[in-house]
Write an enzyme that holds these catalytic residues in place. Structure first.
Site, PDB file in Angstrom:
ATOM      1  N   CYS A   1       0.801  -1.230   0.000  1.00 44.45           N
ATOM      2  CA  CYS A   1       0.000   0.000   0.000  1.00 44.45           C
ATOM      3  C   CYS A   1       0.831   1.276   0.000  1.00 44.45           C
ATOM      4  CB  CYS A   1      -0.941   0.006   1.202  1.00 44.45           C
ATOM      5  SG  CYS A   1      -2.049  -1.423   1.262  1.00 44.45           S
TER       6      CYS A   1
ATOM      7  N   HIS B   1      -2.649   7.039   2.525  1.00 40.57           N
ATOM      8  CA  HIS B   1      -3.226   5.761   2.141  1.00 40.57           C
ATOM      9  C   HIS B   1      -4.597   5.629   2.806  1.00 40.57           C
ATOM     10  CE1 HIS B   1      -4.011   1.643   1.438  1.00 40.57           C
ATOM     11  NE2 HIS B   1      -3.714   1.245   2.655  1.00 40.57           N
TER      12      HIS B   1
ATOM     13  N   ASN C   1     -10.297   0.575   0.636  1.00 42.60           N
ATOM     14  CA  ASN C   1      -8.848   0.427   0.547  1.00 42.60           C
ATOM     15  C   ASN C   1      -8.495  -0.241  -0.774  1.00 42.60           C
ATOM     16  OD1 ASN C   1      -6.166  -0.308   0.765  1.00 42.60           O
ATOM     17  ND2 ASN C   1      -6.343  -1.166   2.825  1.00 42.60           N
TER      18      ASN C   1
END
Length: 327
Positions: free
Chosen positions: A110, A254, A284
């Protein structure tokens, strides 16, 4: 020298999955998901990852007012490539006709878009002119839809941008704590080999038992790492850039969990008004989170030329990174 963003682009699957949809497959509720994550919807697809990556790449190149032949380097990030080999970057190079570009993939989970921005800066210092960064993820492919704690978190999407040399400066701060690798991972077991006995990975690597090819996450440990890593990434990148976090115009984090962002913002002494968050709509999407949010904020006019932006990510590895640049 700095990094100048010439153009951005995104691509999303058409299918929108609501929190209510998950109540049909696991024990959960819209209230539970929103309270703990901030997520309302996410996108999912049955298409190959390269389909999303290609469209986002084409949109970014067009937005930069360039042709694919003008690109001399393609850096792709993904943990859900359609092939073990070749790289997603090579597939996209061929599909968009960027015949003058070299291309390769980066796996930093990520945080990978931050890492590619750092790499792009170094390549620009060495004479490269137009670099295409693509982050494309189809996390639905590696989601355990029987795990109520993780399956509601993830979505699919792709974001891309074209960068070149700029004058606004650039600084990054990257880090890794490999002792936490067993808190967030997706295992791929080896096939049987006819000539040797293959050891059970449980006996040699001390990773928790988990389904093959699906995400395992120790939410508590990852949360603790993420809050500290996000604040550290922002602070250290700002220090290298020669500013304080309070001098930033925007932070693009993120998009893992809204509570992580809120806690990190408090630790940094920054208002949530400085943070660009779209987790409610997309969930996400791993490395694609930051370029998707970047594209959205540029296109809607929030990010303006001359403003100082910090991108910060964290993820499996465990890795983290922050980077500051002037848009």
């Amino acid at each position: 020298m700095g990094v100048k963003i010439l153009g951005t682009g995104v691509c999303f699957p058409e299918t929108v999955v609501t929190n209510g949809d998950f109540t049909r497959i696991v024990e959960t509720s819209d209230e539970w998901i929103v309270k703990r994550t901030g997520i309302h919807t996410r996108r999912m697809t049955g298409q190959p990852t390269y389909v999303l990556a290609e469209e986002a790449a084409k949109n970014a190149v067009a937005d930069a007012k360039l042709s694919p032949e003008d690109i001399d380097l393609i850096l792709c990030t993904t943990v859900t490539s359609d092939f073990i080999t070749p790289s997603l970057a090579c597939v996209i190079q061929g599909r968009i006709g960027a015949k003058n570009a070299i291309a390769y993939d980066i796996n930093c989970a990520c945080a990978a878009f931050v890492y590619t921005m750092d790499l792009a800066y170094m390549y620009l210092e060495h004479g490269y002119k137009n670099i295409l960064l693509i982050s494309a993820e189809c996390l639905s492919k590696i989601t355990d839809f029987e795990d109520r704690g993780t399956c509601v978190l993830f979505g699919d999407g792709a974001g891309a941008c074209v960068v070149s040399r700029g004058e606004g400066g650039f600084a990054s701060a990257l880090g890794c704590d490999g002792t936490g690798a067993n808190t967030l991972f997706a295992r791929r077991h080896r096939n049987d080999i006819p000539f040797v006995d293959v050891a059970d990975p449980q006996e040699i690597d001390h990773f928790p038992d988990a389904k093959d090819n699906t995400i395992y996450m120790d939410g508590r440990e990852v949360y603790k790492f993420a809050v500290g890593a996000m604040a550290t990434g922002v602070r250290d990148a700002c220090e290298k850039f020669g500013i304080t976090p309070g001098e930033l115009d925007w932070v693009i984090p993120h998009q893992a969990n809204i509570r992580i962002v809120q806690t990190a913002a408090k630790e940094l002494g920054l208002s949530m008004d400085r943070f660009i968050c779209n987790i409610a709509a997309y969930g996400n999407t791993s490395s694609a989170c930051i370029p998707i949010a970047l594209d959205e904020a540029i296109k809607d006019g929030r990010i303006k030329r001359g403003q100082k932006v910090c991108i910060v990510g964290f993820g499996a590895g465990l890795v983290y990174g922050g980077a500051v640049f002037e848009y």
